[in-house]
Design a protein around this motif. Sequence first.
Motif, mmCIF file in Angstrom:
data_model
loop_
_atom_site.group_PDB
_atom_site.id
_atom_site.type_symbol
_atom_site.label_atom_id
_atom_site.label_comp_id
_atom_site.label_asym_id
_atom_site.label_seq_id
_atom_site.Cartn_x
_atom_site.Cartn_y
_atom_site.Cartn_z
ATOM 1 N N GLN A 173 0.753 -1.327 -0.015
ATOM 2 C CA GLN A 173 -0.037 -0.009 -0.081
ATOM 3 C C GLN A 173 1.044 1.300 -0.194
ATOM 4 O O GLN A 173 2.257 1.363 0.299
ATOM 5 C CB GLN A 173 -0.911 0.170 0.670
ATOM 6 C CG GLN A 173 -2.045 -0.543 1.054
ATOM 7 C CD GLN A 173 -2.582 -1.007 2.973
ATOM 8 O OE1 GLN A 173 -2.329 -1.042 3.495
ATOM 9 N NE2 GLN A 173 -3.884 -1.022 2.292
ATOM 10 N N GLN A 239 -10.953 -0.810 5.650
ATOM 11 C CA GLN A 239 -10.039 -1.564 4.870
ATOM 12 C C GLN A 239 -10.947 -2.420 3.843
ATOM 13 O O GLN A 239 -10.016 -2.920 2.830
ATOM 14 C CB GLN A 239 -9.060 -2.168 5.305
ATOM 15 C CG GLN A 239 -7.796 -2.449 5.079
ATOM 16 C CD GLN A 239 -6.825 -1.602 4.331
ATOM 17 O OE1 GLN A 239 -6.359 -0.795 4.653
ATOM 18 N NE2 GLN A 239 -6.638 -1.892 2.762
ATOM 19 N N ASN A 243 -10.639 -2.819 0.133
ATOM 20 C CA ASN A 243 -9.637 -3.808 -1.023
ATOM 21 C C ASN A 243 -11.059 -5.120 -0.950
ATOM 22 O O ASN A 243 -10.697 -5.823 -2.260
ATOM 23 C CB ASN A 243 -9.445 -4.665 0.429
ATOM 24 C CG ASN A 243 -8.228 -4.452 0.690
ATOM 25 O OD1 ASN A 243 -7.836 -3.691 0.494
ATOM 26 N ND2 ASN A 243 -7.983 -5.090 2.043
ATOM 27 N N ASN A 333 -4.487 0.767 -2.787
ATOM 28 C CA ASN A 333 -3.758 -0.348 -2.557
ATOM 29 C C ASN A 333 -2.424 -0.247 -3.890
ATOM 30 O O ASN A 333 -3.407 -0.224 -5.359
ATOM 31 C CB ASN A 333 -4.527 -1.990 -2.970
ATOM 32 C CG ASN A 333 -5.218 -1.778 -2.078
ATOM 33 O OD1 ASN A 333 -4.354 -1.771 -0.424
ATOM 34 N ND2 ASN A 333 -6.160 -2.328 -1.651
#
Length: 352
Positions: A173, A239, A243, A333
């Motif tokens: 990241q 998060q 993702n 990311n």
Amino acid sequence: MKRSNDSLQGFLHLLRALIREPSVVGVEDAFFRVLRRELEEFPVTITRYHGLLVAQGSEPESNYLSAHVDRHGLLCTGPREFQYAAFIAGNRGELNGDSISEQFMELIAGRFRGQRVQAHTPYAGSYLGQGTITESFICPRRKNLIFDIDGLDFLQPGTPISFVDRLREEDGQISAQLDNVVSVAILIEMIRRGFRGTAFFTAGEECGRSYRYVAEWFQRFDLKTQRLIVLDTSPFPTQEDLNAQEVVLRNRDSVAEFEPTVTDELREVCDQLKVTHRFKDEYVIELNKTREKQSSIGRTELGRLIDATSGDVTGTTLQLPTSSYHTQTETANLSSVEAVLKVLTRLTGASV
């Protein structure tokens, strides 16, 4: 620590350098000069306009890409008085409460205590000094974030103040104040990879003005297009949400519907490359079904541009998902950065 792909090392080197350069919304001149120096390494024609820098390749009308150069920061507005630059009185005429930035203002008000900031001359960008934010609060009369800063009492009104920022890379990241500088770096990387169309670098996006500069450019040359792709970041709260997809698409924003044929083409490219994606407008609408307080699907440069040109200039957006939006720890990311570059390369026919 998870190492990033070798193919992204050049991109990360560029991003690391750009993040160190000030580009406070409304005072972007110094950054435009940095940007010009970067672009002069490539076989493109570079032209500067008010609020806009344009880089054109060998096939300028084949595709159009756009990125915003401005970042959030502060502006000295009086003796020992510092305001959030995007929402000072001169900019509020472009904002009516349904932008993501405005809705985030209350949330982020207390996040700045202890943050190091640095002041620069408005045009040249010369360093003037550093200070520390000791308090930040919303003024109910001016409806803006007001800051107390230790160490910058000598500044004159009109001086821009940027957040001291450095790129951090860890576990696949990157984090920093990524919006909007990461989109600028992606667009320069696309030019390095052989993008032959027209690239726009716009000022004033965080205060809702950037669309005017792009609209005027198309009107100046009596041009129309359905193939404008606007690059941006797209915030997610956790998060896990970050993702859930590699890139973010949109059918529309709160102002206008995007060009469906180009949106479909972008989605098909994602499917071909096995790039996971989510439509942000659909995500927000579904989320609102479970919320008492409704969230806006947001206003974008593209939506304003479509509306201002009555559809003569249209297209769609490609967004990089991030978390911790509008902070110095905004995170993305690296797999998403790579996915954005792969999609744009395939869509525009650029060759690495």
